[in-house]
Write an enzyme that holds these catalytic residues in place. Sequence first.
Site, PDB file in Angstrom:
ATOM      1  N   HIS D 143      71.730 119.654  80.773  1.00  0.00           N
ATOM      2  CA  HIS D 143      71.139 118.329  80.974  1.00  0.00           C
ATOM      3  C   HIS D 143      71.816 117.616  82.156  1.00  0.00           C
ATOM      4  O   HIS D 143      71.164 116.938  82.938  1.00  0.00           O
ATOM      5  CB  HIS D 143      71.285 117.510  79.689  1.00  0.00           C
ATOM      6  CG  HIS D 143      70.791 116.124  79.821  1.00  0.00           C
ATOM      7  ND1 HIS D 143      69.492 115.836  80.165  1.00  0.00           N
ATOM      8  CD2 HIS D 143      71.412 114.934  79.677  1.00  0.00           C
ATOM      9  CE1 HIS D 143      69.334 114.524  80.207  1.00  0.00           C
ATOM     10  NE2 HIS D 143      70.473 113.959  79.928  1.00  0.00           N
ATOM     11  N   ASP D 184      60.348 111.451  84.591  1.00  0.00           N
ATOM     12  CA  ASP D 184      61.550 110.701  84.188  1.00  0.00           C
ATOM     13  C   ASP D 184      62.447 110.536  85.415  1.00  0.00           C
ATOM     14  O   ASP D 184      62.657 111.493  86.168  1.00  0.00           O
ATOM     15  CB  ASP D 184      62.269 111.519  83.098  1.00  0.00           C
ATOM     16  CG  ASP D 184      63.475 110.806  82.537  1.00  0.00           C
ATOM     17  OD1 ASP D 184      64.406 110.519  83.310  1.00  0.00           O
ATOM     18  OD2 ASP D 184      63.488 110.532  81.335  1.00  0.00           O
ATOM     19  N   LYS D 207      59.806 104.254  84.017  1.00  0.00           N
ATOM     20  CA  LYS D 207      59.497 103.493  82.808  1.00  0.00           C
ATOM     21  C   LYS D 207      59.657 101.989  83.015  1.00  0.00           C
ATOM     22  O   LYS D 207      59.266 101.194  82.188  1.00  0.00           O
ATOM     23  CB  LYS D 207      60.378 103.967  81.662  1.00  0.00           C
ATOM     24  CG  LYS D 207      59.818 105.224  81.012  1.00  0.00           C
ATOM     25  CD  LYS D 207      60.833 105.845  80.065  1.00  0.00           C
ATOM     26  CE  LYS D 207      60.555 107.337  79.894  1.00  0.00           C
ATOM     27  NZ  LYS D 207      61.783 108.089  79.724  1.00  0.00           N
ATOM     28  N   GLY D 240      57.363 116.318  72.526  1.00  0.00           N
ATOM     29  CA  GLY D 240      56.248 116.325  73.456  1.00  0.00           C
ATOM     30  C   GLY D 240      55.707 114.935  73.751  1.00  0.00           C
ATOM     31  O   GLY D 240      54.753 114.781  74.529  1.00  0.00           O
TER      32      GLY D 240
END
Lengths: 331, 331, 331, 331, 331, 331
Positions: D143, D184, D207, D240
Amino acid sequence: MSVSPHSHVKTVMYGKVRLYTGTSSPELASQIASYLNVNLCDRDIVTFPNDNIFVKLHKSVRGQDCYVIQSTSIPVHRNLMEMLILIQTLRLDSAARITAVVPYLCYTRSDKKDQPRVPITARLVADMIEVAGADRYMTFDLHADQIQGFFSIPGDVLYAYHVLIDPMKELVSKMEKPVMVSPDLGFAKKARNYASSLDIPLAFIEKRRLTNAPTAKALTLIGDVTDRDCIVLDEEISTGNTIGTAVKLIKEHGAKSITVVFIHPVLSPGSAEMLASLPVDNFITTDTIPISKEDLAFFGDKLKVISIAHLLGEVILRANQGRSVGQLFNE
Amino acid sequence: MSVSPHSHVKTVMYGKVRLYTGTSSPELASQIASYLNVNLCDRDIVTFPNDNIFVKLHKSVRGQDCYVIQSTSIPVHRNLMEMLILIQTLRLDSAARITAVVPYLCYTRSDKKDQPRVPITARLVADMIEVAGADRYMTFDLHADQIQGFFSIPGDVLYAYHVLIDPMKELVSKMEKPVMVSPDLGFAKKARNYASSLDIPLAFIEKRRLTNAPTAKALTLIGDVTDRDCIVLDEEISTGNTIGTAVKLIKEHGAKSITVVFIHPVLSPGSAEMLASLPVDNFITTDTIPISKEDLAFFGDKLKVISIAHLLGEVILRANQGRSVGQLFNE
Amino acid sequence: MSVSPHSHVKTVMYGKVRLYTGTSSPELASQIASYLNVNLCDRDIVTFPNDNIFVKLHKSVRGQDCYVIQSTSIPVHRNLMEMLILIQTLRLDSAARITAVVPYLCYTRSDKKDQPRVPITARLVADMIEVAGADRYMTFDLHADQIQGFFSIPGDVLYAYHVLIDPMKELVSKMEKPVMVSPDLGFAKKARNYASSLDIPLAFIEKRRLTNAPTAKALTLIGDVTDRDCIVLDEEISTGNTIGTAVKLIKEHGAKSITVVFIHPVLSPGSAEMLASLPVDNFITTDTIPISKEDLAFFGDKLKVISIAHLLGEVILRANQGRSVGQLFNE
Amino acid sequence: MSVSPHSHVKTVMYGKVRLYTGTSSPELASQIASYLNVNLCDRDIVTFPNDNIFVKLHKSVRGQDCYVIQSTSIPVHRNLMEMLILIQTLRLDSAARITAVVPYLCYTRSDKKDQPRVPITARLVADMIEVAGADRYMTFDLHADQIQGFFSIPGDVLYAYHVLIDPMKELVSKMEKPVMVSPDLGFAKKARNYASSLDIPLAFIEKRRLTNAPTAKALTLIGDVTDRDCIVLDEEISTGNTIGTAVKLIKEHGAKSITVVFIHPVLSPGSAEMLASLPVDNFITTDTIPISKEDLAFFGDKLKVISIAHLLGEVILRANQGRSVGQLFNE
Amino acid sequence: MSVSPHSHVKTVMYGKVRLYTGTSSPELASQIASYLNVNLCDRDIVTFPNDNIFVKLHKSVRGQDCYVIQSTSIPVHRNLMEMLILIQTLRLDSAARITAVVPYLCYTRSDKKDQPRVPITARLVADMIEVAGADRYMTFDLHADQIQGFFSIPGDVLYAYHVLIDPMKELVSKMEKPVMVSPDLGFAKKARNYASSLDIPLAFIEKRRLTNAPTAKALTLIGDVTDRDCIVLDEEISTGNTIGTAVKLIKEHGAKSITVVFIHPVLSPGSAEMLASLPVDNFITTDTIPISKEDLAFFGDKLKVISIAHLLGEVILRANQGRSVGQLFNE
Amino acid sequence: MSVSPHSHVKTVMYGKVRLYTGTSSPELASQIASYLNVNLCDRDIVTFPNDNIFVKLHKSVRGQDCYVIQSTSIPVHRNLMEMLILIQTLRLDSAARITAVVPYLCYTRSDKKDQPRVPITARLVADMIEVAGADRYMTFDLHADQIQGFFSIPGDVLYAYHVLIDPMKELVSKMEKPVMVSPDLGFAKKARNYASSLDIPLAFIEKRRLTNAPTAKALTLIGDVTDRDCIVLDEEISTGNTIGTAVKLIKEHGAKSITVVFIHPVLSPGSAEMLASLPVDNFITTDTIPISKEDLAFFGDKLKVISIAHLLGEVILRANQGRSVGQLFNE
């Protein structure tokens, strides 16, 4: 050093002082306990027929500030293991802090590889003390001060100087022409410091020649001892052979009197009798290692043992209270 | 176990095998060296008058696969320290891998805190072996197999069973009504395994009562020994008191013959003479600990010592070559 | 054990007690909190859709004395990880001291290599608890006490004996001919100790023969149970198969009544129903592992769960205050 | 990357390759074994009724170069523990070197304290892998790359890019107006690198608002997707939901076609069905985590799974032979 | 953050606060000392002709809670070593707890292997701080928050946000059309958080193309800056090249005014003069690194330095007292 | 020492030798590479404007035997950090073994606490080298041999004696009345060993009085130098003040000629010019530290630099091959 009264100290930072001793230093431990006005903690130390040692503490030390007082003198390995087992027992019983108080630390002469394929056993001993669980250590006059760097844990390396210097000053005050004699080049620096404090000259004995004359391979005495009051200073006396040779040499050079001062009375079997028979007027040592009654008897009143108990007691007190130890010596 | 010939092995993965021994197991080490067709490596082990041990290797072990063979038998602490110093010396000399080969590991009975404020000295010993620098260990029949978990390093815990079972089978083949007797509840499981291999029944001695009758506090013998050939199996014999009592009890119950088999001949002073005087027909033990000539003399031909040397040699060989040890025992 | 009132204790040595619980032992943790007169500390424990657990403490624990109460019961790995994450979170938030309170510790049966090429998972678990940051641990009745030596950190291994013995004494006082039955040789020593305290005889079940008769491979019952009130004592019950077989054997031997006492109610799925259907008069266990309502329903009032909460609470209190835990049990 | 033939390699530096797998990645492990032309090593993995896992290796790994292939996917904690137990077992069996091969490493999103009183679980997982005994690790697309610094041991962090980029190039070659979309901000840099290699423009979804209009709190799409072939790239897909919202937004903006590429198919329960129902033309992912047949069925031929097996196999080979892995990627 | 008065705090948990500073941050340290109403502790820091640093503390820190305040700014390696030596000195003098207070931590940009065969120097620095003996660390705005996971010891990573946000709010309140500009994708998230708190829109600069036009390799400005008051936010300014390019681009796009806010004023030689010459209306930074008088002179009153001293002082106070730091920020 | 040809050596035990150098010792490293008939490995070492160093290796070192050659001379801290970063980079790139080759190790004079509240920086440096990832170290003439015990890893401490003694013998062979002079008591033992090998007498300079005369505080010369060829031997020359005073004193005592031999040419700024101006006939030193061309120019042909390159090369070769180093010196 002037050991200060401590009745007015109130803050205890690391739990209460708990003193434990193995079987090697019971008397010294007792005197430290007296100084601190506490009791030595009870514990069983048993040797099983298979030579294994067993330890049991009588009371819980949970959250307390524990000190294990144990000289790693002869029998070295048993005394060392006894100390390590005591330390582990305290740790498993959840002591808040554990200090290994080792007035005489074994194996300090094995402190470097000055030839290939030899050990550095002093480092091994330091590692063993740490792995057993000690948080700190206290000891006296290491063979080399660098051994401090073998430990990862902090420690207080103390010097018998602080208890020996006053008796030595008194002695010197009665002498006409005193001189400090160092029996070994490796010990020369420490001897120089004592000589400086006492304000007396220094001589020393060198095992190798200072000239290239073929006969010069014998011991050489550098400095003047003739008709002088000689103070021979050594770190530890084991067989006494070195000091015996030194005394003989000084005597041959016409020394007026000889006082032998040494810090750690290792005194291997037979040495006390031999030393007592030397042409030495006075012996001064400390109780970093206990001397047997039999050995004391050989020396009679020629030997004066200066105790480190009060000094150690005061250092333990200050360690427990989080106060300066260096200050104790005006450092 | 059938120790296989190994002449055709070619790959050496960890450098060459270098065998060292301290002063506790010279004969065993010699036999291992013979098995491996190598020489024991020369080293000096000196004890100074202050009881400190000094070690010097004669040759470099840089990049080699080293084994230190040393039973930590009596004198336990000296033998232990000797081994640790040897290990550190090898490490500082840049050995590629160091294995502590300790046929009898000391302090294994101090393996738990079954009461408050006691040590777990077996863990301390494991920590000491690791901190000295061992990469692996080998040993025989630990008091509790859980002690394996005290080590962070891997090890081979071997069982004397593999050398004892054949002589025991031969013995049993000559008996009419053999029975295995375990002198202690704690050892019952191991006794059961031997009995199973020998296909003989099991009896054992329990120190506490099986009924609530007030007199039942004496030892109780569970199982049938009357007119039987009893094989008493014990782990280590130190004073011999336990085995002495067991033998007496069995005899009282009408045993026909008594054979005492024990793995580690600790034999504390005086025990050999006492044991030899018991109504025991045969003693069988191993050489995990060397037995002095004096002690051997007490037993005469009543005692048979089965050597673990070939087994250890083969395990060292396989460890060096990266081959299975378990396979050796068809496991 | 008489748990002493503690209202008059003043010195707090390690910051204040902060109790945390994972999701495995909420009720036990609540009762401990009640005993200590503190609140359980709030924390979020969230499971993300990818099965990862997230933890957030509601208040700072800087400088406090923290306890994480969590049984590593089924689901073992999630519970274990939850505990480890809580410990790490406390450590990173600068807790002064962290104690893993694990009434039932997983993997204790994997405590040795009794065959080649298997793990010692109990050591792995101990290492994981230490690496997460625990300073101490508390647990109950380890499968083998040697597992204490797998930890480098000190701990308190407690015994359900201290809460079970009084109810058992009461039970025995109403029996005519009580006998303690151990269903397994490995557990025999613990059964002996209970029997001794209760002053009742001991019987046990051995899976191998005591004679060499060919049919003797079935279970054998050693000791007398006919017409007796049998107390079967076991450490943990998982599937209940062992205890089921034992109960059947005892019943066949004419037991008058059967009480099953076990410490850790692991109770794998389906076991409760099976156990409840056995010809057992009473079950006694503890809450080292919570029992689901469904499982409790199977047992009805045949099962008595004795809580360890007060005992754990008192031990936590003493640990926090630096007072003896051993003393609590007059040790 | 062009995986080179390796038949002519001769030097093996770390013993022979021994491949082990837990229960989470058997198929991937098989393919790696095929690539390396070796067999997967046999081992038992048993779950006891008390939920504890037991492992036994069939053959000795003494001196061998061992690889444990195990994705820490759902059930995360069981899979993680299985891997740790395997590692410890190999270590205790004296493996020469152990590499944890973890195609999908759990807990990488818990990699920092971005709020007070939360864990850094990825560091805990790294510590656990080390304490179990791994010497090295291999994994895919962490990550955050900084997680490499959580390990003390060296590792190979590989990138699915090397297996995905060719299929993606082929795909793009057939598109008229392709665009890379990052769903993202945190993943924007990796998307940029892919876009750069494919030589296609980049758009992304943010976002938060880019203007201070009150309505701007909804998702914003930055860059042009209208009438374009959109390739949405994500790291892992769990529920998802994120990808679902992104797809919806892109569709609303008039995307011509949508391809979703993601590295780790976590696919929490229910997600596959939901994803398959999205207006997505193609899914591309890898086998860092195995996808169940049920989930595969939902996708039908919409989903293409690109295997990392050959890449991992080649990296293992090079690691075993001491050859460069970076070179494999022309780095 | 409202720094609370602390005169009424009484409990001191870790000994008394002892503040030390190396030579890199004397002024900041002074201000922290003022806030805490204590004196900076005296110590000698000497550089020998061979470039070795020597440190001596004037007073004992036995049992005290020590803080070493030292920015690892230019000269980085000397400042780092000075801090490490101070930490070791405190440890060897038996400090109770040592906190490395490093307002600017060096090497944080070397936090991952994003190419083969490069270091992760930030991990090395963390290891060095730990091995010197620090028990905790404090720092400001790490390049990546994951670097927290490089430390095994707990720490307080603080954010200049808490001292910058109020001055920025005041600034924004005077602007007509403010916009936050992030000069780098990697810093976008932090810029977003500031923009959110200030309730202003966000724009940012991307070094790569958003379209596949061949000329698009230049910098791209995403978002609207024309006729706006731009606040450019950066983490650290070293050469000033990045910020210079950004300012130029914004200016070209018709920015009305430009304010540059940056946290760590690294200011490599020559950069201050260059920055001062840019068309920037205001600079705002902090004193995590001291700015030389010469550099300050270049900026004149265009530059406002906001001090972190009170914030650090309060955090140190709370750490000493075992109180929440998160609470200080209402977290 | 006779460096043996090594063309016939075949077994390579630790992978291939890979030589790296930082920026402090490029020439020495080159000569070592020549001796070993290998190339120095390419790597980038970059200094960023924020003073941080960045390293990148050009080729993989996976599984190789790596040596980092770097004197920690002025600038000490940068050179030290460069070495540590190189070591970590090698470790993270999975080198099989890493040896820090540090011809001149910094901070060796800070090797003990000879006063309270000072560091033992040599131990810190040893810890840093270990934490960076070195498996072994090599160095020359430590200030105290005990510093070996500061390392947990094994090392080769070499002595310039082995390269200096032959040139010195040649020199002496041409002298009529040679004498070795030690300028410092602490260095007396090493001087004695050289004198012994050369079979010449020893004199030394003592900073304190040997008599208690009030004027004796000046330096004292012990031994005869009048009309003699004096060889003054020192460990390292930094400012040159000590040697300057010594030379002056010897000259005053009527020395016929003066040769100054010193091992580590630290040569702080200005010292070379001063030294060159002394009434010294010859200087002999080594290249453990590179001497700048400017400094060399001051000395002209008065200075002879004896290279340690071949010795180091041979030791590296033997370390790589697992052959004895001690044997090289007939030890």
